[in-house]
Design an enzyme around this catalytic site. Sequence first.
Site, PDB file in Angstrom:
ATOM      1  CE1 TYR A 143      -3.554  -2.604   0.723  1.00  0.00           C
ATOM      2  CE2 TYR A 143      -4.642  -0.537   1.270  1.00  0.00           C
ATOM      3  CZ  TYR A 143      -4.710  -1.879   0.958  1.00  0.00           C
ATOM      4  OH  TYR A 143      -5.923  -2.476   0.874  1.00  0.00           O
ATOM      5  CE  LYS A 188       1.695 -17.471  -3.000  1.00  0.00           C
ATOM      6  NZ  LYS A 188       0.826 -18.667  -3.097  1.00  0.00           N
ATOM      7  CG  ASP A 221      -2.111 -20.043  -1.654  1.00  0.00           C
ATOM      8  OD1 ASP A 221      -1.593 -20.036  -0.511  1.00  0.00           O
ATOM      9  OD2 ASP A 221      -1.581 -20.610  -2.631  1.00  0.00           O
ATOM     10  CG  ASP A 245      -8.270  -4.521   1.709  1.00  0.00           C
ATOM     11  OD1 ASP A 245      -9.234  -4.081   2.355  1.00  0.00           O
ATOM     12  OD2 ASP A 245      -8.168  -4.430   0.473  1.00  0.00           O
ATOM     13  CG  ASP A 249     -13.957  -6.795   1.718  1.00  0.00           C
ATOM     14  OD1 ASP A 249     -13.687  -6.080   2.701  1.00  0.00           O
ATOM     15  OD2 ASP A 249     -14.480  -6.345   0.671  1.00  0.00           O
TER      16      ASP A 249
END
Length: 355
Positions: A143, A188, A221, A245, A249
């Site tokens: 970001y 990751k 993942d 983020d 959701d």
Amino acid sequence: MGIKATIVVLGGDGIGPEVTREGVRALQAIASRYGHEFTFSEHVIGGAAIDETQSALPAKTLSACGTADAVLLGAVGGPKWSDPKAKIRPEQGLLALRKGLNLFANLRPVTIHPALLDVSPLKPEVLRGTDIMVVRELTGGIYFGEKRRTEDFASDLCTYSVEEVTRVTRVAGRLAQGRRKRIVSVDKANVLETSRLWRATVEAVLGAEFPDVELEHMLVDSAAMHLIRKPSSFDVILTENMFGDILTDEASMLAGSLGLLPSASLGAGKLGVYEPIHGSAPDIAGQGIANPYATMLSAAMLLRHSLGLNEEAAAVEKAVAASISAGVRTADIAAGGAVASTSNAGEAVVSRLLG
Ligand code: IPM
Ligand code: MN
């Protein structure tokens, strides 16, 4: 004895002002019920601020937030300011606020109200027992890294330092100690160098400072999959900015609606920004149908984390839960039943707080 507190209210764009209005009403109800004195001051941010001042975070807004005890925020953004060629975007205001106040830890609790088990697209037996605290790093990662753009090339740099990972890991460690003492750190690390630093740092900090907390590493993942497969297996999820983020959701669908999840953005001190995790929802703005519960629950987090008012925070949470139990549901969680407006839902909570 009552306390005095200054609270900055940033309604922002879209449904932001509608939902923060109900959040403020909850705080006012708490103040009158428990004898506190809260002073509210409204300021602009996001698209509304661009329209008024050409800046998504005017200096006046940032300085008001910096000297307040807490900030209640709605949402920023909307089609009016979404031109890909635009130099200033509403989201920059929110990011600059988080960065400017050094709010590096974003707490996003995911709990499921029993009456809403059938609102989620997932089966009740999968959902039962789910109680997750996501700790999202908020001021680093992709970001905030350097951005480049030419006609036919673009790049976003993802960076993390040991210091940045350390401080957010401590927040997660302390939260885990007050819960079921389990952290799943999501990264990751099979691909990203930043994730390998993340993993090593989380392991070192928890090992040295939180030996009673059990740590599991999970690739993002795989975490996205397990969150749907067996959400009740998670306690605290600790992750970097962008993964947090995306995963929150996803996690909101466990609760049944994006309109139910609150958040707290915290730094080293008591000051925090409290906001629903949903966006500005321009498609339903101005209609009085948005769900105010996520913002009211964010107000509860404000009472707890910035003002140290635990009993009052619990009272707001209980009043929201009781309103849902009583069937006061906005369209997003109505599931074919009676539909409450934003202010009906706010009123249901407020009357329980005052009654
Ligand atoms: C959130 C939002 C923001 C983010 C946007 C509006 C910049 O999606 O708070 O989750 O990506 O952090
Ligand atoms: Mn988001």
